[in-house]
Design an enzyme around this catalytic site. Sequence first.
Site, PDB file in Angstrom:
ATOM      1  N   HIS A  12      -3.302  -0.648 -12.445  1.00  0.00           N
ATOM      2  CA  HIS A  12      -2.910   0.658 -12.979  1.00  0.00           C
ATOM      3  C   HIS A  12      -3.765   1.141 -14.158  1.00  0.00           C
ATOM      4  O   HIS A  12      -3.237   1.591 -15.189  1.00  0.00           O
ATOM      5  CB  HIS A  12      -1.436   0.634 -13.375  1.00  0.00           C
ATOM      6  CG  HIS A  12      -0.496   0.565 -12.197  1.00  0.00           C
ATOM      7  ND1 HIS A  12      -0.827   1.008 -10.935  1.00  0.00           N
ATOM      8  CD2 HIS A  12       0.792   0.097 -12.095  1.00  0.00           C
ATOM      9  CE1 HIS A  12       0.206   0.841 -10.114  1.00  0.00           C
ATOM     10  NE2 HIS A  12       1.193   0.277 -10.775  1.00  0.00           N
TER      11      HIS A  12
ATOM     12  N   HIS B 233       4.192   7.557 -10.624  1.00  0.00           N
ATOM     13  CA  HIS B 233       4.948   6.313 -10.486  1.00  0.00           C
ATOM     14  C   HIS B 233       6.437   6.527 -10.760  1.00  0.00           C
ATOM     15  O   HIS B 233       7.077   5.732 -11.442  1.00  0.00           O
ATOM     16  CB  HIS B 233       4.367   5.254 -11.427  1.00  0.00           C
ATOM     17  CG  HIS B 233       4.569   3.842 -10.978  1.00  0.00           C
ATOM     18  ND1 HIS B 233       5.783   3.213 -11.043  1.00  0.00           N
ATOM     19  CD2 HIS B 233       3.717   2.945 -10.447  1.00  0.00           C
ATOM     20  CE1 HIS B 233       5.647   1.973 -10.598  1.00  0.00           C
ATOM     21  NE2 HIS B 233       4.403   1.786 -10.217  1.00  0.00           N
TER      22      HIS B 233
ATOM     23  N   GLU C 277       4.089   6.062  -4.034  1.00  0.00           N
ATOM     24  CA  GLU C 277       2.887   6.332  -4.830  1.00  0.00           C
ATOM     25  C   GLU C 277       1.795   6.861  -3.902  1.00  0.00           C
ATOM     26  O   GLU C 277       0.944   6.112  -3.429  1.00  0.00           O
ATOM     27  CB  GLU C 277       2.446   5.049  -5.536  1.00  0.00           C
ATOM     28  CG  GLU C 277       3.549   4.443  -6.390  1.00  0.00           C
ATOM     29  CD  GLU C 277       3.273   2.987  -6.766  1.00  0.00           C
ATOM     30  OE1 GLU C 277       2.101   2.604  -6.949  1.00  0.00           O
ATOM     31  OE2 GLU C 277       4.240   2.207  -6.853  1.00  0.00           O
TER      32      GLU C 277
HETATM   33  C1  BGC Z   1       2.820  -2.065  -7.952  1.00  0.00           C
HETATM   34  C2  BGC Z   1       3.746  -3.224  -8.223  1.00  0.00           C
HETATM   35  C3  BGC Z   1       3.940  -3.328  -9.710  1.00  0.00           C
HETATM   36  C4  BGC Z   1       4.473  -2.032 -10.229  1.00  0.00           C
HETATM   37  C5  BGC Z   1       4.518  -2.045 -11.729  1.00  0.00           C
HETATM   38  C6  BGC Z   1       3.485  -0.842  -8.434  1.00  0.00           C
HETATM   39  O1  BGC Z   1       2.664   0.263  -8.205  1.00  0.00           O
HETATM   40  O2  BGC Z   1       2.459  -1.973  -6.588  1.00  0.00           O
HETATM   41  O3  BGC Z   1       3.206  -4.426  -7.728  1.00  0.00           O
HETATM   42  O4  BGC Z   1       4.803  -4.383 -10.039  1.00  0.00           O
HETATM   43  O5  BGC Z   1       3.677  -0.955  -9.831  1.00  0.00           O
HETATM   44  O6  BGC Z   1       5.618  -1.459 -12.221  1.00  0.00           O
END
Ligand code: BGC
Length: 347
Positions: free
Chosen positions: A104, A174, A307
């Site tokens: 991320h 998210h 997402e």
């Molecule tokens: C990921 C997860 C991760 C989460 C974090 C998602 O986009 O795919 O693996 O734990 O984000 O909050």
Amino acid sequence: MSFIIEDFGKLNGTEQVKRITLSSDAIECSFITYGACIQSIKVPSKDGLIDIALGFDTLEGYVHQDKYMGATVGRFANRISGAAFTLNGKEYLLAPNEGRNTLHGGLCGFDKKNWAIEDADVNSVTFFYISPDGEESFPGSLSVRVRYTVDGNRLAVSYSAVSDQDTVVNIINHSYLNLSGGGAVGDHFVRIDSDLYLPTDKESIPIAAAPVAGTPMDLRQVSILSERLDSSFDQIKKARGFDHCFILNPSDFSASKITCCSDASGVIMKLFTDAPAVQFYTGNFLEGCPAGKGGAVYSDRSGLCFETGGCPDSPNRPEFPSALLKAGERFIQSTVFEFGLLPDSRK
Ligand code: BGC
């Protein structure tokens, strides 16, 4: 139609964070400048308006969590394996923040920036951020815009970004959604128009695209989640639920790619997008999250993330849709969330 802008606390005691609320005759959505987050989405249910987005009442809530709650995630959402990629013959070394990989956007991604409000009116707000050249070790100064538009029963999220050097981009939202307004999401029904998904290894890095057919990853027909979440299928067990990228079947923007609904509230949501893929994440690691809006307790599997964006690790995977953004070219992507009531729930 109405538009409200108000203070939402001060970041580090100095930088003003604002909240903008846009309402149509059907839905009401709030956004905050910190992380260009979606803070609430209120939609009609069989019992009146309910808030279907997980989140916090205060800025502190957002600052003191690590779940990317409601946030705009970038410059590269999801994982980059080995915290490195090569572009135009040059290797870029990123900060590993999930084991040896980058998740991320790195240590301080777009979700932790206080975005500027570039423009706002009764049905839309545009957040703006300049990610400097070399930020989190990504090449190029990237000007990014996220525009949220509320129109009737629809919330549209549109991204645009331009860089002064070749770079890689994957920007997603998210938000954790719970169409019942709370509780576990096992009772939700989901459909994803996808023939192929990306199984992952033990570090959540995609292996190679595989057909969903004949596996619990097949969500091409509306399916109740509880049965899938309890399945003994290795990919689901390992991830503690869904946490996988689904390659969306190509179709017109006007055909919904994802449907989700809750019998408990009667809310049905359809997603329209021009993104090539969606990471479908069932909130498998929400435990330990600080108390949410109105003191809500967010436990594992109490919210679903759709997402929409590119594929994980695509800077290292030439076989995936490319994440390359060439200098001076514009990255544009949109997702629309449309809300309604299941036929039996209409009064
Ligand atoms: C990921 C997860 C991760 C989460 C974090 C998602 O986009 O795919 O693996 O734990 O984000 O909050």
